[in-house]
Scaffold this motif. Sequence first.
Motif, PDB file in Angstrom:
ATOM      1  N   ALA A 122       0.844  -1.193   0.000  1.00 43.90           N
ATOM      2  CA  ALA A 122       0.000   0.000   0.000  1.00 43.90           C
ATOM      3  C   ALA A 122       0.879   1.242   0.000  1.00 43.90           C
ATOM      4  O   ALA A 122       1.824   1.349   0.778  1.00 43.90           O
ATOM      5  CB  ALA A 122      -0.904  -0.010   1.227  1.00 43.90           C
ATOM      6  N   ASN A 125      -3.957   2.564  -2.829  1.00 42.78           N
ATOM      7  CA  ASN A 125      -4.746   2.017  -1.735  1.00 42.78           C
ATOM      8  C   ASN A 125      -3.958   2.185  -0.433  1.00 42.78           C
ATOM      9  O   ASN A 125      -2.779   1.841  -0.368  1.00 42.78           O
ATOM     10  CB  ASN A 125      -5.050   0.541  -1.988  1.00 42.78           C
ATOM     11  N   VAL A 169      -4.383   0.626   2.372  1.00 47.73           N
ATOM     12  CA  VAL A 169      -4.345  -0.554   3.222  1.00 47.73           C
ATOM     13  C   VAL A 169      -3.873  -1.806   2.479  1.00 47.73           C
ATOM     14  O   VAL A 169      -3.008  -2.529   2.957  1.00 47.73           O
ATOM     15  CB  VAL A 169      -5.742  -0.823   3.843  1.00 47.73           C
ATOM     16  N   GLN A 170      -4.444  -2.075   1.317  1.00 50.14           N
ATOM     17  CA  GLN A 170      -4.202  -3.339   0.627  1.00 50.14           C
ATOM     18  C   GLN A 170      -3.045  -3.263  -0.366  1.00 50.14           C
ATOM     19  O   GLN A 170      -2.939  -2.318  -1.138  1.00 50.14           O
ATOM     20  CB  GLN A 170      -5.458  -3.782  -0.117  1.00 50.14           C
TER      21      GLN A 170
END
Length: 86
Positions: free
Chosen positions: A19, A70, A72-73
């Motif tokens: 991320a 992103n 987080v991912q």
Amino acid sequence: VLIHKPIGIVRTVVSTMAAGASAIFTVTNNYVTASSQINLSVQSTSTGTPYAHVVSQGNGWFTVKITNINAVQSFNSTININFIIN
């Protein structure tokens, strides 16, 4: 990457990008000039959110930066980067 076409696809190798991480690569293409407009779009089937944009260009080349926007991912997949040179 070497591709001499005004419209095409650059497919990356399978890569894990955390991320917020980024990667940069150069495309050699004799259709590009210093004043060309280069449009990119990204296709990916992985989690994460890859974003690509042109960060620099000159006669015969352009440099692309891919960022996983992103927060987080991560993603672990190939990415197809479609381009059109105007």
